[in-house]
Design a protein around this motif. Structure first.
Motif, PDB file in Angstrom:
ATOM      1  N   LYS B  13     -13.925  16.853   1.660  1.00 33.16           N
ATOM      2  CA  LYS B  13     -14.957  15.500   2.119  1.00 33.16           C
ATOM      3  C   LYS B  13     -13.631  15.004   2.633  1.00 33.16           C
ATOM      4  N   SER B  14     -13.818  14.208   3.599  1.00 26.46           N
ATOM      5  CA  SER B  14     -12.910  13.539   4.146  1.00 26.46           C
ATOM      6  C   SER B  14     -12.266  11.757   2.978  1.00 26.46           C
ATOM      7  N   ALA B  15     -13.737  12.063   2.813  1.00 32.66           N
ATOM      8  CA  ALA B  15     -13.714  10.137   2.256  1.00 32.66           C
ATOM      9  C   ALA B  15     -12.858  10.665   0.534  1.00 32.66           C
ATOM     10  N   SER B  16     -12.615  11.558  -0.008  1.00 31.16           N
ATOM     11  CA  SER B  16     -12.207  12.156  -1.943  1.00 31.16           C
ATOM     12  C   SER B  16     -10.995  12.066  -1.344  1.00 31.16           C
ATOM     13  N   ALA B  18      -9.003  10.585   1.129  1.00 31.72           N
ATOM     14  CA  ALA B  18      -9.226   9.198   1.914  1.00 31.72           C
ATOM     15  C   ALA B  18      -8.893   8.260   0.061  1.00 31.72           C
TER      16      ALA B  18
END
Lengths: 272, 83
Positions: B13-16, B18
């Motif tokens: 996931k892109s948030a992790s 980030a």
């Protein structure tokens, strides 16, 4: 004796002015005598968000340079009692602000008001440093996005070193985190930093969480701070934020994705 | 089997991503917090001087300033390559 609160972020466009307008309106609605000062000399916008752009005669720089008295420059808000706006100059540059001048103005305002909200310009240069220099508390506005979080951390570094409280080794500035433009649906899908991620990285107290909301643009279009839109999610979130600023214990709202019912799925519900 | 693994493999996931990137950069920023403004320049120039004699990488030098009671200690660590 007034409390001086700076609304700051480092990065531009994250919602500093929206938040400064909404928080000062909220404080005044709670009966606190409040003044909100625009420190963004050259690019003033607070007047527009507060809906008083046509009533600006004198500004912060005029007062500092002795061309107008403080009371001539203060604009009384038309919607809430106890709320005043001190606009920034649009024609001068940021060098027109002096530390002594700002100190003198804040000292005068301190006697009359309960809260002084300083709306900081973006960046970490002179204007931003002057806005935070005399502050007692800081609201660090952060979007759930990498550049905003990194810049907020830089601002925290400045708050801890380049302010009067830091230089005099007084009690440090109380730092509050205000997360804006939060989208719980994107957090759930894993494409947005979570509330806890941001808190963990910046390691400061959470003051409030403002969801991404259509009400914010609607409010700025009309020049009515979003706090007045009591039926909107953002308006309610700012009201909660103000209550916490006043020391009340208010549970967090709007941080979880709404479960969509079958009707919303079929017809698409508009966000309040 | 390989196909199943491929199908089950979840895209990170892109948030992790980030979060990991931010944790590193913020830790770096904080280590520089409060140090005098001349430190990055000092670090660069020291590196130049060392390079006149030995070839070292950019990250082969570590510099830190600690203040004790009434004096400051400048600590310099240089990793030299095996000769």
């Amino acid at each position: 004796m007034a409390k001086i609160i700076v609304v700051t972020s480092g990065k531009g466009g994250v919602g500093k002015t929206t938040s400064a307008a909404a928080i000062s309106t909220g404080l005044a609605l709670r009966g606190k005598k409040t003044v909100v000062i625009d420190f963004d000399v050259g690019l003033r916008n607070l007047d527009l968000i507060m809906g008083c752009e046509r009533r600006v005669v004198y500004d912060l720089v005029n007062v500092i340079q002795g061309e107008a008295g403080l009371n001539q420059a203060l604009i009384r808000d038309k919607r809430v009692e106890n709320l005043f706006i001190l606009p920034a100059s649009q024609t001068r540059d940021k060098d027109a602000l002096t530390q002594e001048g700002v100190e003198e103005i804040l000292a005068k305002l301190r006697e009359e008001f309960d809260y002084i909200i300083c709306d900081s310009p973006a960046g970490i240069e002179r204007g931003a440093q002057l806005a935070m220099y005399f502050a007692d508390e800081a609201v660090v506005v952060t979007n759930p996005e990498v550049s905003s979080v990194r810049d907020s951390d830089r601002i925290l570094g400045l708050l801890a070193s380049k302010t009067r409280r830091a230089e005099r080794s007084d009690d440090p500035i109380k730092e509050h985190l205000l997360i804006t433009r939060y989208n719980p649906d994107r957090v759930t899908s894993g494409d947005m930093l979570t509330l806890d991620d941001i808190r963990e990285i910046l390691a400061i107290d959470l003051l409030g969480l403002i969801p991404e909301s259509e009400a914010v643009l609607r409010a700025s279009n009309q020049g009515v701070p979003v706090t007045h839109d009591a039926s909107s999610d953002a308006g309610q979130a700012y009201t909660d934020t103000v209550a916490r600023l006043l020391g009340e214990d208010v549970p967090l709202r709007f941080h979880q994705a709404q479960k969509k019912g079958i009707l919303t799925r079929m017809f698409g519900g508009s966000r309040r | 089997m390989k196909l199943m693994e491929f199908l089950k493999r979840e895209r990170k996931k892109s948030a992790s991503v980030a979060k990991e990137r931010l944790q590193i950069i913020v830790a770096h920023q904080r280590s520089q917090r409060g140090q005098p403004d001349y430190m990055p320049m000092l670090e660069r120039e020291l590196l130049e001087v060392i390079r006149r004699y030995v070839h070292v990488d950019d990250d082969a030098i570590q510099i830190s300033l600690d203040s004790e009671d009434n004096c400051s200690v400048l600590e310099l660590n240089v990793t030299l390559p095996k000769s």
